[in-house]
Design a protein around this motif. Structure first.
Motif, PDB file in Angstrom:
ATOM      1  N   GLY A 107       0.763  -1.393  -0.007  1.00 55.38           N
ATOM      2  CA  GLY A 107       0.029  -0.092   0.207  1.00 55.38           C
ATOM      3  C   GLY A 107       0.688   1.182   0.027  1.00 55.38           C
ATOM      4  O   GLY A 107       0.066   2.364   0.211  1.00 55.38           O
ATOM      5  N   LEU A 108       2.136   1.217   0.031  1.00 58.14           N
ATOM      6  CA  LEU A 108       2.981   2.340  -0.181  1.00 58.14           C
ATOM      7  C   LEU A 108       3.802   2.478  -1.335  1.00 58.14           C
ATOM      8  O   LEU A 108       4.036   1.234  -2.125  1.00 58.14           O
ATOM      9  CB  LEU A 108       4.002   2.476   1.031  1.00 58.14           C
ATOM     10  CG  LEU A 108       3.288   2.078   2.530  1.00 58.14           C
ATOM     11  CD1 LEU A 108       4.561   1.836   3.598  1.00 58.14           C
ATOM     12  CD2 LEU A 108       2.671   3.340   2.638  1.00 58.14           C
ATOM     13  N   ALA A 109       4.196   3.670  -1.730  1.00 63.86           N
ATOM     14  CA  ALA A 109       4.821   3.757  -3.215  1.00 63.86           C
ATOM     15  C   ALA A 109       6.155   4.001  -2.980  1.00 63.86           C
ATOM     16  O   ALA A 109       6.795   4.621  -2.121  1.00 63.86           O
ATOM     17  CB  ALA A 109       4.361   5.046  -3.929  1.00 63.86           C
ATOM     18  N   MET A 123      11.076   6.961  -1.083  1.00 66.64           N
ATOM     19  CA  MET A 123      10.573   5.756  -0.234  1.00 66.64           C
ATOM     20  C   MET A 123       9.923   6.239   1.154  1.00 66.64           C
ATOM     21  O   MET A 123      10.473   7.367   1.619  1.00 66.64           O
ATOM     22  CB  MET A 123      11.487   4.688   0.157  1.00 66.64           C
ATOM     23  CG  MET A 123      12.656   4.850   1.019  1.00 66.64           C
ATOM     24  SD  MET A 123      13.920   3.510   0.563  1.00 66.64           S
ATOM     25  CE  MET A 123      12.936   2.446   1.682  1.00 66.64           C
ATOM     26  N   PRO A 124       8.857   5.674   1.688  1.00 67.99           N
ATOM     27  CA  PRO A 124       8.669   5.892   3.216  1.00 67.99           C
ATOM     28  C   PRO A 124       9.848   5.480   4.124  1.00 67.99           C
ATOM     29  O   PRO A 124      10.541   4.839   3.804  1.00 67.99           O
ATOM     30  CB  PRO A 124       7.502   4.969   3.560  1.00 67.99           C
ATOM     31  CG  PRO A 124       6.717   4.419   2.222  1.00 67.99           C
ATOM     32  CD  PRO A 124       7.972   4.420   1.310  1.00 67.99           C
ATOM     33  N   ASP A 125      10.037   6.475   5.000  1.00 66.27           N
ATOM     34  CA  ASP A 125      11.200   6.558   5.904  1.00 66.27           C
ATOM     35  C   ASP A 125      11.493   4.994   6.527  1.00 66.27           C
ATOM     36  O   ASP A 125      10.444   4.777   7.355  1.00 66.27           O
ATOM     37  CB  ASP A 125      11.044   7.274   6.994  1.00 66.27           C
ATOM     38  CG  ASP A 125      12.529   7.573   7.946  1.00 66.27           C
ATOM     39  OD1 ASP A 125      12.756   6.350   8.335  1.00 66.27           O
ATOM     40  OD2 ASP A 125      13.096   8.736   8.093  1.00 66.27           O
ATOM     41  N   PRO A 126      12.270   4.202   6.264  1.00 61.60           N
ATOM     42  CA  PRO A 126      12.508   2.859   6.641  1.00 61.60           C
ATOM     43  C   PRO A 126      12.442   2.829   8.281  1.00 61.60           C
ATOM     44  O   PRO A 126      11.931   1.665   8.857  1.00 61.60           O
ATOM     45  CB  PRO A 126      13.677   2.330   5.954  1.00 61.60           C
ATOM     46  CG  PRO A 126      14.535   3.390   5.588  1.00 61.60           C
ATOM     47  CD  PRO A 126      13.639   4.621   5.416  1.00 61.60           C
ATOM     48  N   GLU A 127      13.217   3.720   8.771  1.00 59.17           N
ATOM     49  CA  GLU A 127      13.133   3.561  10.341  1.00 59.17           C
ATOM     50  C   GLU A 127      11.683   3.818  10.913  1.00 59.17           C
ATOM     51  O   GLU A 127      11.225   3.386  11.795  1.00 59.17           O
ATOM     52  CB  GLU A 127      14.346   4.518  11.001  1.00 59.17           C
ATOM     53  CG  GLU A 127      15.582   4.113  10.741  1.00 59.17           C
ATOM     54  CD  GLU A 127      16.223   4.127   9.543  1.00 59.17           C
ATOM     55  OE1 GLU A 127      17.052   3.189   9.314  1.00 59.17           O
ATOM     56  OE2 GLU A 127      15.911   4.918   8.695  1.00 59.17           O
ATOM     57  N   GLU A 128      11.148   5.083  10.628  1.00 57.45           N
ATOM     58  CA  GLU A 128       9.738   5.330  10.921  1.00 57.45           C
ATOM     59  C   GLU A 128       8.867   4.114  10.745  1.00 57.45           C
ATOM     60  O   GLU A 128       8.167   3.661  11.602  1.00 57.45           O
ATOM     61  CB  GLU A 128       9.307   6.612  10.167  1.00 57.45           C
ATOM     62  CG  GLU A 128      10.122   7.740  10.644  1.00 57.45           C
ATOM     63  CD  GLU A 128       9.898   8.269  12.121  1.00 57.45           C
ATOM     64  OE1 GLU A 128       8.776   7.775  12.555  1.00 57.45           O
ATOM     65  OE2 GLU A 128      11.058   8.369  12.571  1.00 57.45           O
ATOM     66  N   MET A 129       8.935   3.474   9.464  1.00 58.71           N
ATOM     67  CA  MET A 129       8.243   2.545   9.134  1.00 58.71           C
ATOM     68  C   MET A 129       8.330   1.225  10.149  1.00 58.71           C
ATOM     69  O   MET A 129       7.618   0.577  10.517  1.00 58.71           O
ATOM     70  CB  MET A 129       8.158   1.835   7.663  1.00 58.71           C
ATOM     71  CG  MET A 129       7.341   0.850   7.117  1.00 58.71           C
ATOM     72  SD  MET A 129       7.441   0.706   5.511  1.00 58.71           S
ATOM     73  CE  MET A 129       6.161  -0.462   5.445  1.00 58.71           C
ATOM     74  N   LEU A 139       0.956   5.682  14.420  1.00 56.08           N
ATOM     75  CA  LEU A 139       0.929   6.515  12.953  1.00 56.08           C
ATOM     76  C   LEU A 139       0.649   5.289  11.627  1.00 56.08           C
ATOM     77  O   LEU A 139       1.034   4.331  11.685  1.00 56.08           O
ATOM     78  CB  LEU A 139       2.390   6.925  12.696  1.00 56.08           C
ATOM     79  CG  LEU A 139       2.712   7.961  11.404  1.00 56.08           C
ATOM     80  CD1 LEU A 139       2.104   9.098  11.671  1.00 56.08           C
ATOM     81  CD2 LEU A 139       3.968   8.166  11.243  1.00 56.08           C
ATOM     82  N   ALA A 140      -0.381   5.761  11.179  1.00 62.45           N
ATOM     83  CA  ALA A 140      -0.784   4.895  10.015  1.00 62.45           C
ATOM     84  C   ALA A 140       0.242   4.917   8.795  1.00 62.45           C
ATOM     85  O   ALA A 140       1.160   5.908   8.595  1.00 62.45           O
ATOM     86  CB  ALA A 140      -1.932   5.678   9.227  1.00 62.45           C
ATOM     87  N   LEU A 141       0.319   3.853   8.265  1.00 59.04           N
ATOM     88  CA  LEU A 141       1.279   3.493   7.145  1.00 59.04           C
ATOM     89  C   LEU A 141       1.561   4.567   6.273  1.00 59.04           C
ATOM     90  O   LEU A 141       2.498   5.281   5.811  1.00 59.04           O
ATOM     91  CB  LEU A 141       1.207   2.177   6.435  1.00 59.04           C
ATOM     92  CG  LEU A 141       1.611   1.028   7.295  1.00 59.04           C
ATOM     93  CD1 LEU A 141       1.377  -0.459   6.549  1.00 59.04           C
ATOM     94  CD2 LEU A 141       3.065   1.018   7.755  1.00 59.04           C
ATOM     95  N   PRO A 142       0.604   5.089   5.538  1.00 54.71           N
ATOM     96  CA  PRO A 142       0.305   5.999   4.615  1.00 54.71           C
ATOM     97  C   PRO A 142       0.948   7.480   5.093  1.00 54.71           C
ATOM     98  O   PRO A 142       1.334   8.253   4.235  1.00 54.71           O
ATOM     99  CB  PRO A 142      -1.201   6.116   4.015  1.00 54.71           C
ATOM    100  CG  PRO A 142      -1.730   5.152   4.518  1.00 54.71           C
ATOM    101  CD  PRO A 142      -1.013   4.586   5.789  1.00 54.71           C
ATOM    102  N   ASP A 143       0.810   7.759   6.190  1.00 54.86           N
ATOM    103  CA  ASP A 143       1.283   9.028   6.979  1.00 54.86           C
ATOM    104  C   ASP A 143       2.887   9.061   7.225  1.00 54.86           C
ATOM    105  O   ASP A 143       3.423  10.097   7.716  1.00 54.86           O
ATOM    106  CB  ASP A 143       0.670   9.245   8.253  1.00 54.86           C
ATOM    107  CG  ASP A 143      -0.897   9.440   8.043  1.00 54.86           C
ATOM    108  OD1 ASP A 143      -1.156   9.909   6.950  1.00 54.86           O
ATOM    109  OD2 ASP A 143      -1.676   9.170   8.801  1.00 54.86           O
ATOM    110  N   ILE A 144       3.640   7.842   6.914  1.00 52.55           N
ATOM    111  CA  ILE A 144       5.137   7.965   7.053  1.00 52.55           C
ATOM    112  C   ILE A 144       5.712   8.697   6.285  1.00 52.55           C
ATOM    113  O   ILE A 144       5.394   8.855   5.158  1.00 52.55           O
ATOM    114  CB  ILE A 144       5.367   6.366   7.025  1.00 52.55           C
ATOM    115  CG1 ILE A 144       4.919   5.419   8.209  1.00 52.55           C
ATOM    116  CG2 ILE A 144       6.915   6.648   6.938  1.00 52.55           C
ATOM    117  CD1 ILE A 144       5.490   4.113   7.746  1.00 52.55           C
ATOM    118  N   PRO A 145       6.512   9.681   6.725  1.00 51.93           N
ATOM    119  CA  PRO A 145       7.231  10.508   5.851  1.00 51.93           C
ATOM    120  C   PRO A 145       8.261  10.034   4.791  1.00 51.93           C
ATOM    121  O   PRO A 145       8.718   8.904   5.055  1.00 51.93           O
ATOM    122  CB  PRO A 145       8.017  11.573   6.929  1.00 51.93           C
ATOM    123  CG  PRO A 145       8.088  10.679   8.319  1.00 51.93           C
ATOM    124  CD  PRO A 145       7.051   9.921   8.264  1.00 51.93           C
TER     125      PRO A 145
END
Length: 645
Positions: A107-109, A123-129, A139-145
Motif C-alpha cells: 500500500g506504499l509507493a 520511499m517511506p522512511d524505513p526507520e519510521e516504518m 501512525l498509519a502507514l500512509p502517513d509515514i514521511p
C-alpha cells in the motif's frame, strides 16, 4: 508513548574521415575518459563510504590475494552465484531497472531511479516504518514521511535481486531493505512480500536490516559491530568482503600467504600429499566437519545470551574445520514420534518449526540443507557429505553439482550392490532408464521450497505415505504419479517393499493425492504441487492433458507465490504455453483467468484424455466434477504459512 518498544530494542529485531578529425576525436575521447574516470572514482568512493567497511585487521586477506597462486580455483569460484550473493550497487552489478518506475508495496509507493552512476529510492522512511509496523508508533502507514535514500548494495544475482539502502546515520552503518524485488527473468519489479511464501496482509516482510541478520550468510568474515547500548547503540559493521568468498570455506588466509611466499615451499606443498596446516581444505576434513563448513549457513541455528551478544559485537567465532556446535545452538526437528522430553523446543515455539519444517519433521525451507542431511542415515551411519555431490570449483554454478558424479552415480559410491547398479529395476520396480530409477527422485524428492521453485530435500529418506496423509511433506511416489490416490501408493509400497498399511480416509483412498493437496491442502502443499504439475518426470508418468483445469484453480490462491508458480507451470502444459496471467492482478482478474483457462481446456482438450475417472474428478465424457472441486476448495486449509527461505 508508554509501553512502546524503544528504538534501540527494535533495532535488534530484529567512424573518422581524416587524420585531423581522428586526432580531435582521440583528444576529446581522452579528456572525456579522464573526466569519466574521475567521476566514476568519486561515485565509487561516495558509495564505499556508505557500505560496511570491507577488509579486516586480523587474518583475513580477501579472495583477490588468493588469485595469484590459485587462478583456476579463483576463476571457478568467481563464476558462482555465491560470489555475487552480495555486491556493491555499481553499474554492471545492478540488474534492476532504476528508470523512474514507481512500485506499490504494502500500500506504499516506492520510486526507483538512477542519477549518474548512483541508484536511489524515494520511499517511506524505513526507520519510521519499522516502529509503526512493530507497534511502536500510533501512525498509519500512509502517513509515514518520505525520504530519499541511496541504494548501496544488492543481494542475489540468479533468480531475482533485492537492494539495501542507507539507514539512519545515528545508527552508524545500518542498512535497511528496499522492500522490492527485481525478477531477472521477467525484467519486472514486484513487492518484496510477493516474492516469498508469506502470510497475505502481514507487512512485517517489508522490514529487514542487513547488519545483524543477512550479513551472517551473505558476506565473508562478518562483524556486525554493535557498539553502545540503549539509545547510544550503533553499528560499525565490517566484513572481509561482500559475497561468499574463499575464506568463508577455507578460513582466514594470512598464515597461508605468509608461509608460501617462498616458491620452493609452494612447490614442495603442491608435490606432496600431506595436508597444509596453514589453510583449511574442506575436502580433507572428515564428512562431518566438511559438511559443517556448508552448515554454517545452510543450517538451522540460533545464538542465545552471551553468544548472541558476542556475535553482534565481534562477529562469528566459527572457522572452517572447527566444530560448528561450539559457536551456536543447532536445531533439529524432534519428529512426530519423538518422546515428550524431545518435544520441548517444538512445544515452546511451534511457529519457528513450521516456518522451516513440514509437520512430519522434513525440511520445508531451502537453505537448510545441512540440517536435513545431518539427520539422514547416510550421514549418521555412513560418511556422505555435502562434497559427495557438490563442488564450488568443478560444477555448474546453477546447482553446484559435481560434474564427475551425475545422477545416481553419487549414491552408488556407497550403495554398490547389484540391485542398485546393474539390476536396479529389481529394487526400483521401474525401468532402469526411467525417472523412477533415479535414486534422488525417490529418496530426495522436491519437497523443499525457495525462489518460486521446489528443490530436492536433503533429508535422505524412503517414501512414506503416512506423512502426506496429514499435513506433512507429500511423498515422492505421488509427486511423480500425480494421477494416483494415496490408497494406491500405500498398496504398492506394501506389495513391493513390505510397508505396513496406512489408515486413510475414503477420500484419500479414492481421489488423486495431487488433487487433494492442490485443492484442499495448505499453502506449502499447494505450492509444491503447483511446481510438480510442470515437472517433466511427473507429466511423463501421469499424463498431462488432464491437469490444466486443476492447476488453473491455483491462479486465485491467496498467496502470490502460489499463483506465480502455478502460472509458470501451467504454461508447461499442452495448449497453455501462451496463457496470459498477471499473478499480482486484482482478485476479479484472477477469477476471470480461472474461467478462461477452464474454458480453453474444454475447447481444446483431446478426444481421448490420457487419464480420466472419478479419482481425477473427471467423468468418462471428460466433464469436470465441479461440485466436488468446489467442495474441496471450500475445505482448503487456510492456516498461515510462512517459509523462512
Amino acid at each position: 508513548m508508554p509501553n512502546s518498544p524503544s528504538r534501540s530494542r527494535l533495532l535488534f529485531r530484529l567512424p573518422v574521415y581524416s587524420t585531423a578529425l581522428l586526432a580531435i576525436a582521440l583528444a576529446s575521447t581522452s579528456v572525456w575518459s579522464i573526466h569519466r574516470g574521475i567521476s566514476d572514482a568519486r561515485e565509487r568512493n561516495a558509495l564505499e563510504n556508505r557500505l560496511p567497511v570491507q577488509g579486516r585487521d586480523d587474518n583475513y586477506v580477501s579472495s583477490n590475494t588468493c588469485r595469484s597462486c590459485h587462478p583456476s580455483e579463483h576463476a571457478s569460484w568467481h563464476a558462482t552465484y555465491h560470489r555475487t550473493m552480495t555486491q556493491a550497487a555499481l553499474p554492471g552489478q545492478v540488474a534492476g531497472a532504476f528508470d523512474g518506475t514507481t512500485v506499490n508495496a504494502g500500500g506504499l509507493a516506492y520510486r526507483v531511479y538512477q542519477d549518474g552512476n548512483a541508484y536511489w529510492a524515494e520511499m517511506p522512511d524505513p526507520e519510521e516504518m519499522m516502529y509503526v509496523v512493530q507497534g511502536g508508533k500510533p501512525l498509519a502507514l500512509p502517513d509515514i514521511p518520505r525520504v530519499r535514500r541511496r541504494v548501496v548494495m544488492s543481494t542475489g544475482s540468479h533468480h531475482y535481486q533485492t537492494y539495501w539502502v542507507t539507514g539512519d546515520a545515528r545508527y552508524g552503518s545500518l542498512l535497511q531493505t528496499l522492500p522490492l524485488v527485481y525478477l531477472l527473468g521477467e525484467g519486472r519489479w514486484i513487492p518484496r512480500e510477493a516474492a516469498f511464501m508469506h502470510t497475505p496482509g502481514d507487512s512485517t516482510r517489508l522490514i529487514t536490516q542487513w547488519n545483524h541478520h543477512c550479513i551472517n550468510c551473505h558476506s565473508t568474515g562478518a562483524i556486525p559491530g554493535l557498539h553502545g547500548e540503549g539509545s547510544e547503540a550503533r553499528f560499525e559493521t565490517r566484513v572481509s568482503e561482500l559475497g561468499i568468498a574463499c575464506e568463508a570455506c577455507h578460513g582466514p588466509g594470512k598464515d597461508h600467504i605468509e608461509a608460501h611466499r617462498q616458491p620452493f615451499r609452494r612447490y614442495a606443498q603442491r608435490m606432496g600429499n600431506e595436508p597444509d596446516p596453514t589453510i583449511v581444505n574442506p575436502a580433507r576434513l572428515d564428512h562431518r566437519k566438511s559438511s559443517q563448513v556448508c552448515g554454517q549457513c545452510h543450517g538451522v541455528f540460533i545464538r542465545e545470551g552471551d553468544a548472541a551478544m558476542r556475535y553482534a559485537r565481534e562477529g562469528d567465532p566459527y572457522r572452517p574445520g572447527a566444530d560448528l556446535e561450539e559457536s551456536r545452538y543447532l536445531i533439529f526437528h524432534p519428529g512426530p514420534d519423538a518422546p515428550p522430553e524431545r518435544q520441548e523446543d517444538l512445544q515452546r515455539n511451534p511457529d519457528f518449526f513450521r516456518e522451516r519444517w513440514w509437520d512430519d519433521g522434513a525440511i520445508l525451507a531451502a537453505g537448510r540443507e545441512y540440517t536435513g542431511l545431518a539427520v539422514s542415515g547416510c550421514f549418521t551411519r555412513g560418511e556422505v557429505s555435502c562434497l559427495s555431490c557438490h563442488s564450488m570449483h568443478a560444477s555448474d554454478p546453477n546447482d553446484q553439482l559435481r560434474r564427475d558424479r551425475p545422477g545416481s552415480s553419487a549414491c552408488i559410491q556407497c550403495h554398490s550392490e547389484a540391485r542398485y547398479t546393474s539390476e536396479v529395476s529389481s529394487h526400483t520396480q521401474h525401468s532402469a532408464t526411467s525417472a523412477g530409477s533415479d535414486c534422488m527422485n525417490c529418496h530426495m524428492p522436491h519437497t523443499t521450497y525457495a525462489l518460486f521453485s521446489a528443490i530436492r530435500s536433503h533429508q535422505i529418506a524412503s517414501p512414506r505415505v503416512a506423512a502426506g496423509a496429514g499435513f506433512g511433506a507429500p511423498n515422492a511416489c505421488n509427486l511423480c504419479h500425480l494421477d494416483k490416490p494415496l490408497g494406491w501408493t500405500s498398496d504398492q509400497l506394501s506389495l513391493r517393499y513390505g510397508h505396513p498399511a496406512v489408515e486413510l480416509t475414503e477420500e484419500e483412498e479414492t481421489v488423486s493425492a495431487a488433487l487433494l493437496w492442490m485443492l484442499r491442502g495448505h499453502a506449502a502443499q499447494r505450492v509444491i504441487l503447483a511446481w510438480h504439475a510442470g515437472w517433466e518426470a511427473a507429466r511423463e508418468a501421469s499424463g498431462e492433458d488432464w491437469l490444466p483445469p486443476f492447476q488453473a484453480q491455483l491462479l486465485t490462491d491467496p498467496y502470490g507465490a502460489v499463483r506465480y508458480v502455478a502460472h509458470k507451470n501451467l504454461q508447461r502444459l499442452p495448449g497453455f504455453s501462451g496463457f496470459d496471467f498477471d499473478f499480482l492482478a486484482p482478485p476479479a482478474a484472477r477469477e476471470e483467468a480461472v474461467v478462461r483457462a477452464v474454458q480453453h481446456w474444454n475447447d481444446t482438450r483431446p478426444a481421448d484424455l490420457s487419464r480420466n475417472g472419478d479419482h481425477l474428478l473427471i467423468d468418462p465424457q471428460h466433464g469436470l466434477d465441479e461440485l466436488r472441486i468446489r467442495e474441496l476448495l471450500r475445505r482448503r486449509d487456510d492456516r498461515p504459512v510462512d517459509i523462512k527461505e
